[in-house]
Design an enzyme around this catalytic site. Structure first.
Site, PDB file in Angstrom:
ATOM      1  N   ARG A 169       0.993  -1.373   0.979  1.00 17.48           N
ATOM      2  CA  ARG A 169       0.885  -0.366  -0.083  1.00 17.48           C
ATOM      3  C   ARG A 169      -0.127   0.734   0.271  1.00 17.48           C
ATOM      4  NH1 ARG A 169       0.046   3.013  -2.881  1.00 17.48           N
ATOM      5  NH2 ARG A 169       0.419   3.369  -5.095  1.00 17.48           N
ATOM      6  N   LYS A 170      -0.966   0.457   1.219  1.00 19.80           N
ATOM      7  CA  LYS A 170      -2.022   1.406   1.638  1.00 19.80           C
ATOM      8  C   LYS A 170      -2.695   2.063   0.423  1.00 19.80           C
ATOM      9  CE  LYS A 170      -0.293   2.447   6.252  1.00 19.80           C
ATOM     10  NZ  LYS A 170       1.094   1.963   6.180  1.00 19.80           N
TER      11      LYS A 170
END
Ligand code: S5P
Length: 474
Positions: A303-304
């Protein structure tokens, strides 16, 4: 007496007993110096020894949490001993040379894996002596992240230690000591100026970070991890004999499930980008988890996260995807500060969770600097229970063997894609760059026969890893 008064008292005592001298000398690191600090003499002055250990304890150690002290041999040994008695904490002793008979031990004393040891040292110039001791302690599975020092010569040692994940605190900097001695007429202002200009001009050489984590087999690193997902992942890698992470960058959930049915046996981790899936459903998550159990792999949602902590906590646990409910681990940037880790840490009450922190990226022209990478590694050190490892490209990026290096940007042949992704070969990333888990996306997903291709990646990567830990590198 306040700290400054006591420090002044110590400085004057050190001058009086000739522990600090002015003239022309050469240090252990080969640097010429107009000032020399020789603390070996303190063994003749119990009052000075007591003062030093008392100041170290009162002002540098009272709020720290640790299990042992280890003095850097030999000068710091008596100080470590006094500290050990004052703090009522055990001491460890490092031998300079391992015994050639009997136990061949390098570290003497009783200790347990993953316990914290604080280093005690008299003077730091380049930091290399401290790092020799740190290396031996870490090789024994101890956590070493802090050093307390009497005098920092301010010539790069602090930075060298930080590059090796050791934070250093000192009673004096050399400038402070000189200031006290000038103010008390122990040395002339002229001598003081000479020493200051020398300090500004002469720096100790940088010390290359210790990189021995890459030679330790995964099964031994299980015990060195403080994050439960890292432990599980090391365990899966060691038992399934694979360090391949498949990045399933497909937009159809059926295609992802079909692909995982075929390649599940070859991977230790599957990496998703949940927001690219066009037909997301809770059923997809259920199937994904079932496959994870069937083939024994973990799930990393890439998902950073990069927003402020409060937003991240909502992105992690709410919305359509409710990532925290199913992902074993997630990726996060350090860009917006520690709030991200705080947020992820508070949302992790639903069982064991982990974070791969982005310290470097594989894409051309990315804006991550060396300083950013170092600060990211330091930030992560404050969350030992949460951090699984780093997404990074180089073995020098971190040294803690309990953490996992996850490296993307890998293909057998192609060098780049059309959007700036840069690829390295499995040999390069595992043998040279220190990758533990290797992320392959299109190298498998876009091939004509993903199943066969996954088997090839798995075998190639595992051979490289075996070669690396056998120490038979050319
Ligand atoms: O620096 C990075 C970090 C990541 S997580 N570079 C990357 O490429 N990634 C991810 O790894 C990227 O988002 C993609 O999902 C995968 C690489 O895919 P490939 O098809 O280029 O192998």
């Amino acid at each position: 007496m306040d700290y400054n008064k006591q420090l002044e008292n110590l400085a004057l005592n050190l001058f009086k007993i000739d522990a600090v001298k002015f003239g022309e000398f050469t240090t252990k690191s080969g640097i010429k110096t107009p000032v020399y600090f020789d603390l070996r003499v303190i063994v003749s002055y119990p009052v000075v020894m007591e003062l030093i250990s008392h100041l170290l304890f009162e002002f540098l150690l009272k709020t720290s949490e640790y299990d042992y002290f280890c003095g850097v041999p030999y000068t710091a040994l008596p100080i470590a001993t006094l500290l050990s008695v004052e703090a009522k904490k055990s001491m460890l002793m490092r031998r300079k040379e391992a015994k050639s008979y009997g136990t061949k031990k390098v570290i003497e004393g009783h200790y347990k894996l993953n316990q914290k040891c604080i280093i005690v040292e008299d003077v730091v110039t380049s930091g290399s002596s401290v790092l020799e001791t740190v290396k031996d302690l870490r090789n024994e599975g101890l956590i070493v992240e802090e050093a307390v020092i009497i005098l920092d010569r301010e010539q790069g040692g602090k930075q060298n230690l930080e590059a090796n994940n050791v934070s250093m605190r000192s009673l004096f900097t050399m400038s402070k000591l000189i200031e006290i001695l000038v103010n008390n007429n122990c040395i002339t202002e002229q001598v003081g100026k000479e020493v200051k200009s020398y300090l500004n001009n002469i720096h100790a050489p940088a010390v290359v970070p210790s990189v021995n984590r890459v030679n330790i087999p995964f099964e031994k690193r299980i015990e060195l991890s403080t994050n439960s997902i890292a432990k599980q992942l090391f365990n899966i890698m060691a038992t399934k004999k694979t360090n391949l992470c498949l990045s399933v960058d497909l937009t159809s959930s059926t295609k992802i499930i079909d692909l995982l049915e075929k390649v599940g046996e070859h991977i230790c981790l599957v990496k998703t980008h949940i927001d690219i899936i066009e037909d997301f459903s809770d059923n997809f998550i259920m199937q994904l988890k079932q496959l994870g159990t069937k083939f024994n792999f973990l799930i990393l949602e890439d998902r950073k996260f990069a927003d402020i902590g409060n937003t991240v906590s909502l992105q992690y646990s709410k919305g359509i995807y409710k990532i925290s409910e199913w992902a074993d681990c997630v990726t996060a940037h350090s860009l917006s500060g520690e709030g991200i880790l705080k947020a992820l840490n508070t949302c992790t009450n639903t069982g064991s969770k982990g974070v791969f922190f982005l310290a470097e990226m594989s894409s051309e022209g990315n804006l991550i600097t060396h300083e950013y990478t170092e600060a990211t590694v330091r930030m992560a050190a404050k969350y030992p229970d949460l951090i699984t490892g780093f997404v990074c490209q180089k073995k020098e990026t971190f040294s803690n063997p309990g953490l996992i290096q996850l490296t993307p940007g890998v293909q057998l042949d192609s060098l780049k894609d059309d959007f700036g992704q840069v690829y390295n070969t499995p040999e390069k990333v595992v043998l040279e760059n220190g990758a533990d888990v290797v992320v392959v996306g299109r190298g498998i997903v876009a091939s004509k026969n993903p199943e066969a291709q996954a088997a090839i990646y798995k075998d190639t990567l595992w051979k490289c890893y075996m070669k690396r830990v056998s120490g038979k590198l050319e």
